[in-house]
Enzyme design. Structure first.
Site, PDB file in Angstrom:
ATOM      1  N   ARG A  71      35.643  30.498  29.785  1.00 58.27           N
ATOM      2  CA  ARG A  71      35.410  30.692  30.259  1.00 58.27           C
ATOM      3  C   ARG A  71      35.162  30.653  32.130  1.00 58.27           C
ATOM      4  NH1 ARG A  71      31.182  34.695  33.135  1.00 58.27           N
ATOM      5  NH2 ARG A  71      33.164  36.560  33.924  1.00 58.27           N
ATOM      6  N   HIS A  75      38.177  30.836  35.900  1.00 60.78           N
ATOM      7  CA  HIS A  75      36.936  30.844  36.602  1.00 60.78           C
ATOM      8  C   HIS A  75      37.059  30.198  37.907  1.00 60.78           C
ATOM      9  CE1 HIS A  75      35.109  35.163  35.966  1.00 60.78           C
ATOM     10  NE2 HIS A  75      35.864  34.548  35.131  1.00 60.78           N
ATOM     11  N   ASN A 103      30.726  35.835  38.744  1.00 57.72           N
ATOM     12  CA  ASN A 103      30.050  35.065  37.704  1.00 57.72           C
ATOM     13  C   ASN A 103      28.775  35.630  37.951  1.00 57.72           C
ATOM     14  OD1 ASN A 103      32.273  33.396  37.264  1.00 57.72           O
ATOM     15  ND2 ASN A 103      32.535  32.490  39.564  1.00 57.72           N
ATOM     16  N   HIS A 202      40.030  36.347  25.378  1.00 64.51           N
ATOM     17  CA  HIS A 202      39.082  37.440  24.634  1.00 64.51           C
ATOM     18  C   HIS A 202      38.964  38.096  23.273  1.00 64.51           C
ATOM     19  CE1 HIS A 202      38.615  39.349  28.612  1.00 64.51           C
ATOM     20  NE2 HIS A 202      38.155  38.081  29.204  1.00 64.51           N
TER      21      HIS A 202
END
Length: 342
Positions: A71, A75, A103, A202
């Site tokens: 992740r 990001h 975040n 996911h």
């Protein structure tokens, strides 16, 4: 003799000019250098063997950490490209990305990337960027949790600044509808198929109650048993249990496979944005394909990860090579140029 001396001086001057021109071309042309899978083959041949054991140790301690590292890479890349800017702490000159809305109280694993960077610095000081360390760690995390392998393209340099505003505006939100998701991915050169494939990340990891509360209490396209189960750990009242966690994939939250897509077909996507991929829209057919053919999903996921890793990297003489996640290392310019050349 005078003529000979003049001729020799002229040749020396010419060679100096040529040498200077070469240096200028290297410093300027390298700004457009391309990423490559063998970028550190000579400058840091033990790079991968330095990274993987640290990732393995972190996942052994907590399997969820693999999803957290993956992740972080997402990001980072979605905000001004894959440049390690997410890893920067706030300074007097900028407010960084760590505390941006997507975040804050959510992005984690920074200490693992720090440990990896320390190991890499011991193997080859001042050569490998934090951005590349993160890219490799994301790949290793995927593989160690049962996902596909791929050759990571490298040669990124680190950003000298970060932007909380950019992070707030660039990272897709769990409240996004399908059109918003497609638009955000397309803006970065990622196709609708890339969107669906990369959302398959996911299949590992967990989400906070604050990100799925509205779905389990207000939405109708959600499996009743899933909603009831999740409500037990996510109170309706905002501010209560906001950071309580639930697995994005109920069956196998620490195993990388295609259950995520099977869940979507059964209305068991945890996030609103997840279920948007299978809700009577243009991506339904891709979800069906991935739910029935795991090999296709794995292949498309790899292609999407490679494309995402190509988003606006800093290369050549742009950016810097940081010794650790936070510190500027402006004196490493010539070292990184040498790495790019050799």
């Amino acid at each position: 003799m005078l003529a000979l001396a003049s001729s020799m001086a002229s040749m020396s001057f010419s060679r100096a000019i040529v040498a200077l021109a070469i240096l200028v071309m290297l410093s300027m042309g390298s700004s457009d250098a391309q990423l490559s899978t063998d970028f550190y083959s000579k400058s840091c041949p033990n790079l991968f063997s330095a990274v993987k054991p640290v990732v393995q140790s972190a996942i052994n301690k907590e399997a969820r950490m693999g999803a957290s590292i993956l992740r972080l890479f997402f990001h980072d890349c979605f905000v001004n490209g894959c440049d390690g800017s997410l890893l920067l702490d706030d300074t007097s000159s900028f407010t960084g990305e760590k505390n941006a809305a997507p975040n804050q109280n959510s992005a984690r694993g920074f200490e693992v990337i720090d440990s990896i960077k320390s190991a890499v610095e011991k193997a080859c000081p001042g050569v490998v960027s934090c951005a590349d360390v993160l890219a490799i760690a994301a790949r290793d995390s995927t593989v160690l949790l049962g996902g596909p392998n791929w050759d990571v393209k490298l040669g990124r340099r680190d950003a000298r600044t970060a932007s909380q505003a950019a992070a707030n505006n660039s990272i897709p939100r769990p409240t996004f509808n399908l059109n918003q998701l497609i638009s955000r991915f397309n803006a970065l050169g990622l196709s609708t198929r890339d969107l669906v494939a990369l959302s398959g990340s996911h299949t590992i990891g967990q989400a906070r109650c604050t990100n799925f509360r509205a779905r389990i209490y207000n939405e109708t396209n959600v499996d009743a048993s899933l909603a009831q189960t999740r409500r037990s750990n996510c109170p309706r009242t905002s501010g209560s249990g906001d950071n309580n966690l639930a697995p994005l994939d109920l069956q196998t939250p620490t195993r990388f496979e295609n259950n995520y897509y099977k869940n979507l077909i059964n209305r068991r996507g945890l996030l609103h944005s997840d279920q948007q991929l299978f809700n009577g829209g243009s991506t339904d057919s891709i979800v069906r394909t991935y739910s029935s053919n795991e090999n296709t999903f794995r292949s498309d996921f790899v292609a999407g990860m490679i494309k995402m890793g190509d988003i606006r990297p800093l290369t050549g003489s742009r950016g810097e090579i940081r010794k650790n996640l936070q510190e500027d290392q402006l004196n490493l310019y010539m070292v990184s140029i040498a790495a790019a050349i050799f």
